[in-house]
Scaffold this active site. Structure first.
Site, PDB file in Angstrom:
ATOM      1  N   GLY A   1     -16.224  -0.187   5.282  1.00 52.79           N
ATOM      2  CA  GLY A   1     -14.681  -0.311   5.297  1.00 52.79           C
ATOM      3  C   GLY A   1     -14.146   0.429   6.606  1.00 52.79           C
ATOM      4  O   GLY A   1     -13.615  -0.200   7.598  1.00 52.79           O
ATOM      5  N   ARG A   2     -14.233   1.626   6.268  1.00 49.26           N
ATOM      6  CA  ARG A   2     -13.646   2.499   7.410  1.00 49.26           C
ATOM      7  C   ARG A   2     -14.303   2.334   8.753  1.00 49.26           C
ATOM      8  O   ARG A   2     -13.377   2.228   9.827  1.00 49.26           O
ATOM      9  CB  ARG A   2     -13.821   3.779   6.987  1.00 49.26           C
ATOM     10  CG  ARG A   2     -13.136   4.809   7.663  1.00 49.26           C
ATOM     11  CD  ARG A   2     -13.708   6.408   7.535  1.00 49.26           C
ATOM     12  NE  ARG A   2     -13.658   6.591   6.149  1.00 49.26           N
ATOM     13  CZ  ARG A   2     -12.882   7.363   5.108  1.00 49.26           C
ATOM     14  NH1 ARG A   2     -11.958   7.518   5.824  1.00 49.26           N
ATOM     15  NH2 ARG A   2     -13.283   7.411   3.967  1.00 49.26           N
TER      16      ARG A   2
ATOM     17  N   CYS B   1      10.310  15.049  -0.060  1.00 44.40           N
ATOM     18  CA  CYS B   1      10.449  16.331  -0.547  1.00 44.40           C
ATOM     19  C   CYS B   1       9.373  17.111  -1.130  1.00 44.40           C
ATOM     20  O   CYS B   1       9.165  17.422  -2.397  1.00 44.40           O
ATOM     21  CB  CYS B   1      11.586  16.515  -1.624  1.00 44.40           C
ATOM     22  SG  CYS B   1      12.982  15.543  -0.628  1.00 44.40           S
TER      23      CYS B   1
END
Ligand code: LLP
Length: 422
Positions: free
Chosen positions: A277-278, A346
């Site tokens: 994949g990567r 946040c």
């Protein structure tokens, strides 16, 4: 060689200036290079062929499931490794043929099994006895006979981040390799399934080749044992996991990986499946973001950018590092080594990099986060009701927005007040 390079005064993806893409598609935006995908795929599959291996490459779609990316790879001959009914739908929509699809994952539902059997997929990688029994039941009810691998857990530590390590005994994946003989014997008695293959995947972003050697050697021993017990094992799925260079650890070259596969399992005469994949998608993508504000605090210097952890979660989740550069070519001696690049969400975890070497930045400056083609857009969300990030695919001097930015109005359209609130 990366297809994201400085040319004249700024960075390009192939023959397209990144600033032009930002202008047309807005920011934040993922940009993929079809040329880079092609080069990685070709490097991977050629290394296997040169090592004399009979291999099929099934791209692990969890890394990047944009249908234009899948199509780019499937046009080169790639199949797909899917882990859900949704990924299966995408693979088929992108034009991958059912026979080139393997279905992995620990929790396939009966509905997903039916969907995959209807698509005549090539192989199911089964991860537990209850799943085996369910698959037999579903296949039989559909009058089908499906090829399966049992995914074994070889109890090998992949020496990678603990959240992406999958081959240790305590991990939830696969069946204990010591129990495999007994489970294949059980599989052989069940109707509707043909145990013809063994699958293994020990983790992701491996930068050391030794764990692959240990795992594949154990699988080779198992195949010999299973054959002696009368099972016709003629396929092996060796998973994915080969790491990429994010700017820290250097992974082994794919040629060494292929040679090691050949040494450990090459003599078994099996058809091999790989699920990278990567390796295929990571270096083929960047995330472009724009500086909203520069904030000089007492002790730190912050570049507040318009991308956030909802767009690229890897730094927050795995402390991953994605190299950050300016789109504008920097004048080299102006690098300041103390930028903290942060998003607007946040949470303190919404930090992409600390102490990052970047030139003086001003509001509006475009930045690039590298190696974001894998586990980037696929893991994006709308947290903080931020728009779902857009994706662009570049091919030479052309580019197309292959996923439009999804504005809050779109996802709010799926919400409504409760009946008593009208
Ligand atoms: N096959 C199976 C069964 C897998 O579980 C995985 C990844 C792959 C293949 C592909 O592995 P790769 O070649 O990409 O290393 N979100 C994390 C990575 C999760 C990997 C999960 N499984 C990250 O961003 O690092």
């Amino acid at each position: 060689m990366s297809n994201f390079k400085y040319r004249k005064d700024e960075m390009y993806a192939e023959d397209v200036a990144l600033s032009r893409i930002a202008e047309v598609a807005g920011t934040p935006v993922y940009v993929y290079s079809a040329g880079e995908l092609t080069e990685s795929y070709t490097r991977f599959s050629s290394a296997l062929a040169t090592a004399g291996l009979n291999a099929r490459v099934c791209f692990a779609m969890k890394a990047n499931s944009n249908i234009a990316v899948i199509r780019t790879l499937s046009d080169l001959g790639a199949g797909a490794d899917v882990v859900s009914g949704g990924e299966l739908e995408r693979a088929l929509a992108a034009g991958v043929s059912g026979s080139a699809i393997v279905f992995s994952g620990v929790g396939k539902t009966p509905g997903e099994m039916r969907q995959a059997i209807s698509a005549s997929i090539g192989q199911f990688n089964v991860e537990s006895v209850p799943e085996l029994e369910m698959l037999s039941y579903v296949a039989t009810s559909m009058g089908a006979n499906v090829d399966i691998a049992i995914r074994v857990n070889p109890d090998v530590d992949a020496n990678t981040h603990h959240k992406i390590s999958t081959g240790r005994q305590e991990d939830k994946f696969g069946v204990d390799i010591a129990r495999a003989g007994e489970i294949y014997a059980r599989a052989a008695t069940l109707p509707g399934i043909a145990p013809v293959s063994v699958a293994v995947h020990i983790g992701s972003q491996l930068t050391d080749i030794a764990p692959f050697r240990a795992a594949f050697a154990r699988v080779a021993e198992l195949v010999t044992e299973l054959r002696a017990a009368g099972h016709n094992i003629h396929k092996l799925d060796l998973g994915g996991g080969l790491g990429i260079d994010y700017g820290g650890h250097t992974p082994p070259p794919v040629e060494d990986y292929a040679a090691l596969v050949s040494e450990t399992v090459g003599d078994l005469g099996c058809e091999l499946i790989f699920e990278p994949g990567r390796y295929l998608a990571g270096p083929a993508g960047v995330l472009i973001t724009q500086v909203i504000y520069v904030k000089e605090a007492e002790v730190r210097r912050f570049a507040i950018v318009d991308a956030a952890m909802n767009d690229l979660i890897r730094p927050a989740l795995y402390d991953a590092i994605h190299r950050i550069e300016t789109v504008r070519r920097p004048v080299t001696d102006t690098l300041i080594h103390d930028w903290d690049v942060v998003g607007p969400v946040c949470e303190a975890g919404d930090t992409f990099a600390k102490g990052c070497p970047l030139p003086p930045l001003a509001e509006g400056e475009l930045l690039v986060m590298r190696d974001a083609g894998a586990y980037g857009a696929v893991m994006s969300s709308v947290y903080n009701s931020r728009a779902l990030v857009a994706e662009v695919l570049v091919h030479r001097d052309s580019f197309t927005i292959v996923r439009a930015r999804q504005e809050p109005a779109v996802f709010m359209g799926y919400e409504n007040l409760a009946d008593w609130q009208h």
